[in-house]
Design a protein around this motif. Structure first.
Motif, PDB file in Angstrom:
ATOM      1  N   ILE A 156       0.857  -1.204   0.000  1.00  0.00           N
ATOM      2  CA  ILE A 156       0.000   0.000   0.000  1.00  0.00           C
ATOM      3  C   ILE A 156       0.889   1.248   0.000  1.00  0.00           C
ATOM      4  O   ILE A 156       0.672   2.199  -0.754  1.00  0.00           O
ATOM      5  N   THR A 157       1.930   1.226   0.842  1.00  0.00           N
ATOM      6  CA  THR A 157       2.815   2.384   1.000  1.00  0.00           C
ATOM      7  C   THR A 157       3.559   2.695  -0.301  1.00  0.00           C
ATOM      8  O   THR A 157       3.653   3.862  -0.710  1.00  0.00           O
ATOM      9  N   VAL A 158       4.064   1.662  -0.959  1.00  0.00           N
ATOM     10  CA  VAL A 158       4.776   1.878  -2.226  1.00  0.00           C
ATOM     11  C   VAL A 158       3.792   2.355  -3.289  1.00  0.00           C
ATOM     12  O   VAL A 158       4.070   3.309  -4.026  1.00  0.00           O
ATOM     13  N   ALA A 159       2.623   1.724  -3.339  1.00  0.00           N
ATOM     14  CA  ALA A 159       1.635   2.072  -4.372  1.00  0.00           C
ATOM     15  C   ALA A 159       1.208   3.540  -4.265  1.00  0.00           C
ATOM     16  O   ALA A 159       1.034   4.222  -5.279  1.00  0.00           O
ATOM     17  N   ARG A 269      13.242   6.290  -1.426  1.00  0.00           N
ATOM     18  CA  ARG A 269      12.510   6.364  -0.154  1.00  0.00           C
ATOM     19  C   ARG A 269      12.981   5.215   0.722  1.00  0.00           C
ATOM     20  O   ARG A 269      13.259   4.121   0.217  1.00  0.00           O
ATOM     21  N   PHE A 270      13.005   5.450   2.030  1.00  0.00           N
ATOM     22  CA  PHE A 270      13.464   4.423   2.969  1.00  0.00           C
ATOM     23  C   PHE A 270      12.283   3.794   3.704  1.00  0.00           C
ATOM     24  O   PHE A 270      11.395   4.509   4.183  1.00  0.00           O
ATOM     25  N   MET A 271      12.300   2.472   3.810  1.00  0.00           N
ATOM     26  CA  MET A 271      11.242   1.759   4.544  1.00  0.00           C
ATOM     27  C   MET A 271      11.828   0.738   5.520  1.00  0.00           C
ATOM     28  O   MET A 271      12.896   0.170   5.285  1.00  0.00           O
ATOM     29  N   HIS A 272      11.122   0.530   6.621  1.00  0.00           N
ATOM     30  CA  HIS A 272      11.449  -0.516   7.599  1.00  0.00           C
ATOM     31  C   HIS A 272      10.160  -0.837   8.346  1.00  0.00           C
ATOM     32  O   HIS A 272       9.376   0.071   8.653  1.00  0.00           O
ATOM     33  N   ASP A 284      20.224   7.411  12.108  1.00  0.00           N
ATOM     34  CA  ASP A 284      19.230   8.446  12.417  1.00  0.00           C
ATOM     35  C   ASP A 284      18.976   9.334  11.207  1.00  0.00           C
ATOM     36  O   ASP A 284      17.833   9.691  10.919  1.00  0.00           O
ATOM     37  N   ALA A 285      20.058   9.695  10.518  1.00  0.00           N
ATOM     38  CA  ALA A 285      19.936  10.638   9.392  1.00  0.00           C
ATOM     39  C   ALA A 285      18.961  10.113   8.339  1.00  0.00           C
ATOM     40  O   ALA A 285      18.164  10.877   7.789  1.00  0.00           O
ATOM     41  N   VAL A 286      19.016   8.798   8.068  1.00  0.00           N
ATOM     42  CA  VAL A 286      18.113   8.207   7.066  1.00  0.00           C
ATOM     43  C   VAL A 286      16.701   8.083   7.631  1.00  0.00           C
ATOM     44  O   VAL A 286      15.718   8.441   6.975  1.00  0.00           O
ATOM     45  N   LEU A 287      16.599   7.585   8.868  1.00  0.00           N
ATOM     46  CA  LEU A 287      15.272   7.389   9.477  1.00  0.00           C
ATOM     47  C   LEU A 287      14.506   8.702   9.612  1.00  0.00           C
ATOM     48  O   LEU A 287      13.275   8.722   9.527  1.00  0.00           O
ATOM     49  N   ASP A 288      15.248   9.780   9.860  1.00  0.00           N
ATOM     50  CA  ASP A 288      14.606  11.078  10.115  1.00  0.00           C
ATOM     51  C   ASP A 288      14.609  11.984   8.886  1.00  0.00           C
ATOM     52  O   ASP A 288      14.222  13.149   8.989  1.00  0.00           O
ATOM     53  N   SER A 292      12.115   9.249   4.429  1.00  0.00           N
ATOM     54  CA  SER A 292      11.770   8.104   5.264  1.00  0.00           C
ATOM     55  C   SER A 292      10.255   7.926   5.299  1.00  0.00           C
ATOM     56  O   SER A 292       9.515   8.866   5.583  1.00  0.00           O
ATOM     57  N   LEU A 293       9.806   6.704   5.022  1.00  0.00           N
ATOM     58  CA  LEU A 293       8.368   6.406   4.990  1.00  0.00           C
ATOM     59  C   LEU A 293       7.920   5.609   6.210  1.00  0.00           C
ATOM     60  O   LEU A 293       6.797   5.102   6.235  1.00  0.00           O
TER      61      LEU A 293
END
Ligand code: AN0
Ligand code: CP
Length: 314
Positions: A156-159, A269-272, A284-288, A292-293
């Protein structure tokens, strides 16, 4: 849909995805479906997102939800068929699941792998007992090998964010201090290898190959930098080895996702799935960062669960 335990149970993923986007746009528009219905949720392991998003999903549908933390809140459950129960266990899973089925219209269950007995885990011995004894539809809230509600929320998030019709999605292994299940990456591969508008690549150190049953011929690239080139989405997750079952083979910190690798992507975009160990798995730099999704992704757990409950209750 009879039960929801894997991509195969989703039926036509395009139909289910469209339904999720429709429900997200009108979350309270389906309350007739959940009226006088109850969603039961049983957890054999901890949870933040799955537990709370499933309760919220039930409420959005006009249904009620109850949660049981197995073991902590209930009697200690016996899993072995034919057991002489003169030891520590107090109630057989056979009776517990049949009884819980009396108290709900859909039953969500979270189990976890042993990470020591690969055959038992990959045969889904515990989850299959639950499927056998339940008399209502069962939803996996994460089993020994898969986490389909997470992967559906990821889809859903990617779409809803994809910048172009076709996108490159990279699943990357990242370091961790504990041995973790393969559920999230197995499931992500189970789903994303099937999406026809996704170029799917998996990157990990040697020895972290996932079960081919789930990767289904996806491209595997052992050079993380090469995999990241031109990626629209980076999906990070640690997992322990499937080959050397449950073992940590590498803790190489250069695999941690940082701005250095994200710079190789196509404004990726970054996902986890969360929970995440900051500055071990990803910096932190990537997550914030604005790319970051993670929070939107966690938010979509409501709509993946709500869509699945809707299909099973309607
Ligand atoms: C679990 C896992 O890796 O499967 C749950 C993820 C949803 N994560 C941890 O145990 C940290
Ligand atoms: N992503 C996920 O399933 O999180 P929880 O373990 O907190 O439910």
């Amino acid at each position: 849909m009879k039960n929801f335990t894997s991509f195969a149970d989703a039926g036509d993923y395009k139909v289910l995805l469209n339904k999720a986007l429709e429900i997200k746009a009108n979350p309270y528009g389906y309350q007739h479906v959940g009226k006088n219905k109850t969603v039961g949720l049983i957890f054999f392991n901890p949870s933040l997102r799955t537990r709370l998003s499933s309760v919220k999903a039930a409420y959005n549908l006009g249904a009620q939800a109850w949660v049981l933390n197995a073991g902590a809140d209930s009697w200690t459950l016996e899993m072995a068929d034919g057991a002489v129960m003169n030891g520590g266990t107090q109630e057989h899973i056979k009776d517990a699941i049949a009884v819980m089925s009396q108290y709900c219209d859909v039953l969500g269950v979270r189990t976890f792998p042993t990470l020591t007995n690969r055959e038992e885990d990959y045969d889904e011995v515990v989850f299959n007992k639950i499927l056998r004894y339940a008399t209502v539809p069962v939803v996996s809230l994460e089993s020994a090998t898969l986490h389909p509600l997470q992967s559906f929320a990821d889809l859903i998030t990617v779409a809803e964010t994809k910048p172009t019709d076709r996108v490159k999605v990279v699943l990357t292994w990242a370091p961790h201090v504990r041995a973790l299940p393969q559920c999230v990456p197995n499931s992500f591969a189970d789903w994303f290898s099937e999406v026809d508008w996704v170029d799917f690549v998996i990157t990990h150190p040697q020895g972290y190959e996932l079960d081919k049953r789930f990767t289904k011929g996806a491209r595997i690239e052992y050079d993380q930098s090469k995999a990241f080139e031109g990626a629209d989405y980076i999906y990070a997750k640690n997992w322990s080895s499937y080959r050397d079952y449950g073992q940590i083979l590498s803790s190489n910190p250069s695999w941690m996702v940082d701005e250095r690798q994200m710079a190789l992507t196509n404004n990726g975009r970054f996902m986890h799935c969360l929970p995440v160990r900051r500055n071990v798995v990803v910096s932190d730099a990537v997550l914030d960062s604005p790319n970051s999704l993670i929070i939107q992704e966690a938010g979509n757990r409501v709509f993946s669960a709500q869509t699945v409950f809707h299909e099973l209750l309607k």
